[in-house]
Enzyme design. Sequence first.
Site, PDB file in Angstrom:
ATOM      1  N   LYS A 124       0.834  -1.208   0.000  1.00  0.00           N
ATOM      2  CA  LYS A 124       0.000   0.000   0.000  1.00  0.00           C
ATOM      3  C   LYS A 124       0.870   1.259   0.000  1.00  0.00           C
ATOM      4  CE  LYS A 124      -3.915  -2.362   0.712  1.00  0.00           C
ATOM      5  NZ  LYS A 124      -3.403  -3.732   0.838  1.00  0.00           N
ATOM      6  N   LYS A 159      -8.624   2.016   4.205  1.00  0.00           N
ATOM      7  CA  LYS A 159      -8.182   0.622   4.178  1.00  0.00           C
ATOM      8  C   LYS A 159      -6.961   0.419   5.068  1.00  0.00           C
ATOM      9  CE  LYS A 159      -5.876   1.489  -0.295  1.00  0.00           C
ATOM     10  NZ  LYS A 159      -5.853   1.091  -1.726  1.00  0.00           N
ATOM     11  N   ARG A 209      -5.047  -5.039 -12.850  1.00  0.00           N
ATOM     12  CA  ARG A 209      -3.770  -5.620 -12.434  1.00  0.00           C
ATOM     13  C   ARG A 209      -2.838  -5.632 -13.654  1.00  0.00           C
ATOM     14  NH1 ARG A 209      -1.914  -9.126  -8.711  1.00  0.00           N
ATOM     15  NH2 ARG A 209      -2.772  -7.531  -7.329  1.00  0.00           N
ATOM     16  N   ARG A 224     -10.370  -6.134 -12.863  1.00  0.00           N
ATOM     17  CA  ARG A 224     -11.217  -6.871 -11.930  1.00  0.00           C
ATOM     18  C   ARG A 224     -12.404  -5.978 -11.576  1.00  0.00           C
ATOM     19  NH1 ARG A 224      -6.168  -7.605  -8.221  1.00  0.00           N
ATOM     20  NH2 ARG A 224      -6.023  -5.480  -9.011  1.00  0.00           N
ATOM     21  N   ARG A 232     -15.196  -3.054  -4.147  1.00  0.00           N
ATOM     22  CA  ARG A 232     -13.940  -3.789  -4.323  1.00  0.00           C
ATOM     23  C   ARG A 232     -13.999  -4.651  -5.580  1.00  0.00           C
ATOM     24  NH1 ARG A 232     -14.055  -7.014   1.159  1.00  0.00           N
ATOM     25  NH2 ARG A 232     -16.137  -7.381   0.302  1.00  0.00           N
ATOM     26  N   ASP A 272      -1.497  -2.202  -9.363  1.00  0.00           N
ATOM     27  CA  ASP A 272      -2.943  -2.039  -9.399  1.00  0.00           C
ATOM     28  C   ASP A 272      -3.254  -0.603  -9.793  1.00  0.00           C
ATOM     29  OD1 ASP A 272      -3.212  -4.643  -8.647  1.00  0.00           O
ATOM     30  OD2 ASP A 272      -3.838  -4.229  -6.590  1.00  0.00           O
ATOM     31  N   GLU A 280      -1.775   0.357  -5.811  1.00  0.00           N
ATOM     32  CA  GLU A 280      -0.957  -0.581  -5.041  1.00  0.00           C
ATOM     33  C   GLU A 280       0.222  -1.041  -5.893  1.00  0.00           C
ATOM     34  OE1 GLU A 280      -2.673  -3.890  -2.985  1.00  0.00           O
ATOM     35  OE2 GLU A 280      -4.435  -2.751  -2.322  1.00  0.00           O
TER      36      GLU A 280
END
Length: 320
Positions: A124, A159, A209, A224, A232, A272, A280
Amino acid sequence: MKIAFLADPLASFKTYKDSTYAMMVEAARRGHAVYAFEQRDMALENGRVTARVAAITLTGDASDWYRAAPAEECDLGQFDAIIQRKDPPFDMEYIYGTYLLELAEKQGARVYNKPSAIRDHNEKLSIAQFSEFTTPTLVTSDEARIRAFQQQHGDIILKPLDGMGGAGIFRVTADGMNLGSIIETLTRQGSQTIMAQRYIPAIVKGDKRILVIGGKPVPFALARIPQNGEVRGNLAAGGVGVAQPLSERDYEIANTLGPKLAARGLLLVGLDVIGENLTEVNVTSPTCFQEITAQTGFHVAAMFVDAVEAAVAQDLATNN
């Protein structure tokens, strides 16, 4: 080559989607000898790091997929490459494993990804090194700062810094509903640091990703896409994976980060990206090899084994 995979128990693999399995299949197809061990198989004794390592034969059967020879105590330096593929959680046991692997490196082992680099790149927090690609972000345990951030940006995501698979991610909209309770829960009454980010509406089109191997991006990302009102997109949280060519912005991010991360010893990275923003930098055991290959025909595992072969050859040339 002799390639040893540090992984979770082989019996737990879901071969239809497991990226480590895809790596093993490609390595074996090229004639490399494949071995496997778990973190608990390692030990430090009399100054040497060893592990109980088993030779693996792949059967070609998707369910009964391997045969393991009896494990033998091995010096990790006897392998041409150690592939670090243990999944999170990134807890103290994981960190202890990186210390043992780092000692093994000093004794001649070649480990990919480099243990110290994994340890130094929180998945993160690492985005802070590349803030030109991120949405407004706050890292703190202080409730007042988080509330001020929410007042400024309205719609935010909160998060934990050690989460995986989308666990513990909350969205708070402009009305601030349940913000106090969420802060208390995630920060454990102000004792644990968390991350807050301005919400990125492009999440509805997917959390992409992007795999970067040997400093170069795979030309397809796996978007995703959240389902059923979720915020999410993680596959573990029910997201649906759709492969798509990298955008111009995706390439800009991947080509900027890729060489820098590779130079630090990170052979395989999963970036990400939501919309235009990096969210990320995954360095522990990035996945999505099989989904991208199945949907596009691009052989991600082949690119990875190419990179391992090149890295080993370079290391041998450098140290000889």
